[in-house]
Design an enzyme around this catalytic site. Sequence first.
Site, PDB file in Angstrom:
ATOM      1  N   GLY A   7     -23.021   1.719   4.939  1.00 43.59           N
ATOM      2  CA  GLY A   7     -22.408   0.785   4.000  1.00 43.59           C
ATOM      3  C   GLY A   7     -21.645  -0.269   4.754  1.00 43.59           C
ATOM      4  N   LYS A  60       0.841  -1.206   0.000  1.00 45.32           N
ATOM      5  CA  LYS A  60       0.000   0.000   0.000  1.00 45.32           C
ATOM      6  C   LYS A  60       0.874   1.253   0.000  1.00 45.32           C
ATOM      7  CE  LYS A  60      -4.172   0.456   2.373  1.00 45.32           C
ATOM      8  NZ  LYS A  60      -5.004   0.487   3.578  1.00 45.32           N
ATOM      9  N   CYS A  81     -22.056  -6.488   2.128  1.00 46.92           N
ATOM     10  CA  CYS A  81     -22.769  -6.417   0.850  1.00 46.92           C
ATOM     11  C   CYS A  81     -22.466  -7.625  -0.025  1.00 46.92           C
ATOM     12  CB  CYS A  81     -22.331  -5.182   0.077  1.00 46.92           C
ATOM     13  SG  CYS A  81     -22.491  -3.656   0.982  1.00 46.92           S
ATOM     14  N   LEU A 105     -16.332  10.845  10.066  1.00 52.15           N
ATOM     15  CA  LEU A 105     -16.554  10.916   8.616  1.00 52.15           C
ATOM     16  C   LEU A 105     -17.336   9.708   8.108  1.00 52.15           C
ATOM     17  CD1 LEU A 105     -14.594   8.717   7.105  1.00 52.15           C
ATOM     18  CD2 LEU A 105     -12.847  10.437   7.496  1.00 52.15           C
ATOM     19  N   GLU A 153     -17.882   7.230   4.806  1.00 53.00           N
ATOM     20  CA  GLU A 153     -17.299   6.866   3.523  1.00 53.00           C
ATOM     21  C   GLU A 153     -18.235   7.332   2.415  1.00 53.00           C
ATOM     22  OE1 GLU A 153     -16.263   2.713   3.624  1.00 53.00           O
ATOM     23  OE2 GLU A 153     -15.186   3.026   5.496  1.00 53.00           O
ATOM     24  N   ALA A 210     -33.499   4.176   7.299  1.00 53.28           N
ATOM     25  CA  ALA A 210     -32.845   2.920   7.644  1.00 53.28           C
ATOM     26  C   ALA A 210     -31.330   3.023   7.643  1.00 53.28           C
ATOM     27  CB  ALA A 210     -33.274   1.774   6.744  1.00 53.28           C
TER      28      ALA A 210
HETATM   29  P1  NAD Z   1      -8.766   0.751   7.242  1.00 49.32           P
HETATM   30  O1  NAD Z   1      -8.788  -0.701   7.470  1.00 49.32           O
HETATM   31  O2  NAD Z   1      -9.217   1.302   5.944  1.00 49.32           O
HETATM   32  O3  NAD Z   1      -7.310   1.280   7.489  1.00 49.32           O
HETATM   33  C1  NAD Z   1      -6.483   0.859   8.529  1.00 49.32           C
HETATM   34  C2  NAD Z   1      -5.040   0.959   8.050  1.00 49.32           C
HETATM   35  O4  NAD Z   1      -4.210   0.765   9.170  1.00 49.32           O
HETATM   36  C3  NAD Z   1      -4.641  -0.093   7.026  1.00 49.32           C
HETATM   37  O5  NAD Z   1      -4.067   0.523   5.925  1.00 49.32           O
HETATM   38  C4  NAD Z   1      -3.650  -0.983   7.770  1.00 49.32           C
HETATM   39  O6  NAD Z   1      -2.656  -1.516   6.932  1.00 49.32           O
HETATM   40  C5  NAD Z   1      -3.061   0.010   8.744  1.00 49.32           C
HETATM   41  N1  NAD Z   1      -2.441  -0.593   9.931  1.00 49.32           N
HETATM   42  C6  NAD Z   1      -2.852  -1.650  10.657  1.00 49.32           C
HETATM   43  N2  NAD Z   1      -2.013  -1.869  11.674  1.00 49.32           N
HETATM   44  C7  NAD Z   1      -1.033  -0.943  11.599  1.00 49.32           C
HETATM   45  C8  NAD Z   1       0.109  -0.655  12.372  1.00 49.32           C
HETATM   46  N3  NAD Z   1       0.425  -1.357  13.438  1.00 49.32           N
HETATM   47  N4  NAD Z   1       0.875   0.380  12.001  1.00 49.32           N
HETATM   48  C9  NAD Z   1       0.568   1.119  10.922  1.00 49.32           C
HETATM   49  N5  NAD Z   1      -0.513   0.892  10.148  1.00 49.32           N
HETATM   50  C10 NAD Z   1      -1.303  -0.125  10.485  1.00 49.32           C
HETATM   51  O7  NAD Z   1      -9.613   1.395   8.447  1.00 49.32           O
HETATM   52  P2  NAD Z   1     -10.456   2.750   8.425  1.00 49.32           P
HETATM   53  O8  NAD Z   1     -11.775   2.542   7.796  1.00 49.32           O
HETATM   54  O9  NAD Z   1      -9.607   3.893   7.982  1.00 49.32           O
HETATM   55  O10 NAD Z   1     -10.767   2.895   9.966  1.00 49.32           O
HETATM   56  C11 NAD Z   1      -9.765   3.238  10.894  1.00 49.32           C
HETATM   57  C12 NAD Z   1     -10.402   3.515  12.244  1.00 49.32           C
HETATM   58  O11 NAD Z   1     -11.291   4.626  12.149  1.00 49.32           O
HETATM   59  C13 NAD Z   1     -11.245   2.371  12.772  1.00 49.32           C
HETATM   60  O12 NAD Z   1     -11.139   2.330  14.175  1.00 49.32           O
HETATM   61  C14 NAD Z   1     -12.629   2.753  12.394  1.00 49.32           C
HETATM   62  O13 NAD Z   1     -13.583   2.179  13.261  1.00 49.32           O
HETATM   63  C15 NAD Z   1     -12.589   4.249  12.556  1.00 49.32           C
HETATM   64  N6  NAD Z   1     -13.557   4.973  11.748  1.00 49.32           N
HETATM   65  C16 NAD Z   1     -13.782   4.612  10.456  1.00 49.32           C
HETATM   66  C17 NAD Z   1     -14.700   5.310   9.712  1.00 49.32           C
HETATM   67  C18 NAD Z   1     -14.980   4.922   8.305  1.00 49.32           C
HETATM   68  O14 NAD Z   1     -16.015   5.314   7.767  1.00 49.32           O
HETATM   69  N7  NAD Z   1     -14.121   4.160   7.666  1.00 49.32           N
HETATM   70  C19 NAD Z   1     -15.387   6.390  10.247  1.00 49.32           C
HETATM   71  C20 NAD Z   1     -15.119   6.766  11.563  1.00 49.32           C
HETATM   72  C21 NAD Z   1     -14.200   6.038  12.295  1.00 49.32           C
END
Ligand code: NAD
Length: 906
Positions: free
Chosen positions: A256, A40, A259, A152, A154, A251
């Site tokens: 998302g 990545k 799916c 945020l 998605e 709902a």
């Molecule tokens: P994601 O899975 O898209 O991204 C997580 C990233 O962290 C990955 O790229 C992974 O390789 C990396 N990672 C894992 N372990 C690591 C480490 N030890 N060191 C460095 N990088 C590491 O997750 P996301 O959707 O971005 O969500 C991240 C957090 O934010 C989660 O706790 C989620 O609940 C929260 N969150 C997500 C959203 C959303 O809509 N996606 C919204 C609000 C909060």
Amino acid sequence: MAPEREPIGVIGTGYVGLVTAAGFAELGHDVWCIDIDAAKVERLQRGEVPIYEPGLEELVARNRARLRFSTDLADALEHARLLFVAVGTPPTYSGDADLGAVHAVVDAMPPSDHHALIMKSTVPVGTAASIRRALAERGKAGFGYVSCPEFLKEGTAVRDFLEPDRVVVGDDGDWAGDAVVALYAPLGAPLVRTDVASAEMIKLAANAFLATKISFINEIANVCEATGADVTEVARGIGLDDRIGPKFLQAGVGFGGSCLAGDETVLVRHHGRTTLLRLEDLWARLEAEDGPAADGVIEPAGLEVLSWAPDRREPLFLPVMCMTSRRYEGDLVEVRTKMGRRVRCTPDHPWLVSDGDDGPIEIKLADELSERDWLPLALERTRDLHPAGLTSLVGSAEAAGIAPSQLIVRPPREQLETLLTRPAEERRVVLARHPRVGQRTSEVRRTGTLRFDELGLAALDLRGSTLGTATNGAHPRSEIALDQAFWRVVGLYLAEGCSNVDGRRSGRIVWSFHRDREQHLVDEVCAFWLRHNVRARAWRSPTSHQVTVQSRLLQAWWTDVLGLGCTSYEQRLPDLIWERAQSDKWALLSGIFEGDGSWSLINGGPSCIIELGTVSDELADGVLRLLADVGIVASRRIGRTTKSTKDTHWIRVSGADQIERAIPLVPERDRPGVLASVSRQSKRIAPTGFRRFEDGAAWVRVKGLDRRPYRGDVFSFEVPGPHTFVTNGGLTVNNCFPKDVTALKQLAGNSGYHFQLLNAVIEVNELQKRRVIAKLEKHLGTLVDKEIALLGLAFKPETDDMREATSLVLSARLQAAGARVRAYDPVAEAQARELMRGIAFADDPIAAVRGADAAVLVTEWEVFRTLDWNAVAAAMAGDVVIDGRNALDADAVRAAGLVYEGIGRS
Ligand code: NAD
């Protein structure tokens, strides 16, 4: 003092991390992005954006100079003091958040008193305290910690970052908190600066509230279904109240979550027309209608999907509240079942699961399925089907590019005469395209035909006419009966046919049968067309016996209106069949099987199988579903024959009971033999891996799961009520769970849909009913052998609706307490008699209260408001009147010497 544009570090470059990084870069900060996923990071270094998020690619490209990507934490530590943690916290098997990645980050931090972790990942309340303890234990107590939860969504993440509703910063009021507040200051969003635990709780409470709103409107939807209300209207009506707000009353699957892949199919009824469609095609169709859905959610008008619930024998069409689509990159799970049905979905997609026996039905995620699990198959639809009808060919003229002025109509002679005998000026209006009306009149008389536009102007009825064009010999009847003969011919076409267009003017439909052995089928097709005034040509080629119908109009009807395919690879079932009677479905299936099917005895008998091979994916899926519609569970196998370049689907019906039922799929002359053989089978061996219960429900066993990487769009529905939809081959899956709600589901007792809040709402309602009993007991002591009169039974005045009526519960409770119950309702008595046992019905209010110890007003009918309370007092044995609706004139009741008691009124 921090520098003005403070460099920052972001650990984890997923949705949250990359958007946060690019957002801060846009605000002028240098950002060091760290991720353990080397591939990545490499892609990001090359300028690629590995996730799909509208506007993110541009944002990253615009700020490339300020964004650095690395797998080495030291890079971030060297340049930045604020380290945003945005690693994943997925739900574990039990539904709790998995904090493994968060702890890995914490453990990797060196001792420092000028760095701080800024927690963006969603973590349970109390995580900050435990991280601080862990840091202190490892001699890293100097590390700062700020909770900065992310809200945020998605699909709109970039906008959500740049224009947040609020920014929440939870800290100890130290330098790190100040620095984070300063970072967000340029966005001008409302700031909630608070302690760390409250910040954590804000994120959880926000999720809980949104989930409650979703559950609430889902429950309202259930009630709407039972009462005939329209939940979207209700949602709009309540959403316009600014204390409630319109969002998340649809709902809320905007989250998302889980799916299905886009090539999975669903049977939908869209604006009244039933079609079997791939999810991606349905989405495209909805977008074409509604415009692009930027947030991946469409609330479609007039869309229903086939759905099924465990307590229902039959699947049925239910309204789709919304359909969702989102980009997905990750593993998809292919759930394989016995009988060859398979569905590809995200690993967290929920399924209804049973143990194939009497055990309870549970919900499991795709990833958790095992060979012990059985999945529901939707079978037999007998409701809402149309009896045989007629279909008009006129619509095909447009599809065939034939203008109304080119379409020749031959109406019944008497119809034509009514036109020809009209006065000349009237005929002139009708035949106006011709300069000489007289000449055109004699032409019409001679040929017995009119052009279609003339027919319209003459306001003549099309019934009984034939249609054709000048260049085409065939003049089919304008209406074709959708009878079993028709469906047989369609079935034979799906198995043996093809069609094509020669240039603009001519088209043909061809059936190719066995050269010597299928004369009866040739005759059947020819006879059918002859009945519709079309001469089909039968001829023998060196390899086949063909029947050809030559007509551009019929060819257009066949392929463009009925929607049949042109070649064996493209064949598909016509949409019309889904709404036809069972007998029509059998006729179509028997045509298909007679053409392309075969039956055989296993090892010389007595067991028998019926099998069909097709190279069309769509036809295979359709046939499996149509068989399910008529109650047959067939198995599917995919294989490649030696010379073929494409997979063949083998659809097989087996099991003595099923064979007997599916006997129309065997050619008529072979049926006695097959039935005789099957009847010799002393032990009825059911197909393995498939069970059908007394109540009609059918289940298939899971055979295995395959996980494969996938990049593309995934889709789901929200179907209020049963929260399920029927997909490939009849397999029934649950609606998706909004992602962040799965953890809450765990909190709410791990029961998926049974969100506890609803139980509380019901309990409050029930308690209200019990309060009436308590009031009666207060006045009467024990209720054993007491006579209680109920005034009104209906759910509310001016209706006879007894659904949800308080009287039902109340009378049952009174009887359970030993009381005798009599009742009067001006209109609902008949309905009440159906539902209430053991109570006496009176003909008027006074008769109801005569000899009663107490009277309870249950429904506030006008007749009770204006009762003569003196007459009531004279008739009653006791003197207690409970006003369950606070609707009576308390003074008038009391003036008659009665004891009045309302609800919540002194
Ligand atoms: P994601 O899975 O898209 O991204 C997580 C990233 O962290 C990955 O790229 C992974 O390789 C990396 N990672 C894992 N372990 C690591 C480490 N030890 N060191 C460095 N990088 C590491 O997750 P996301 O959707 O971005 O969500 C991240 C957090 O934010 C989660 O706790 C989620 O609940 C929260 N969150 C997500 C959203 C959303 O809509 N996606 C919204 C609000 C909060």
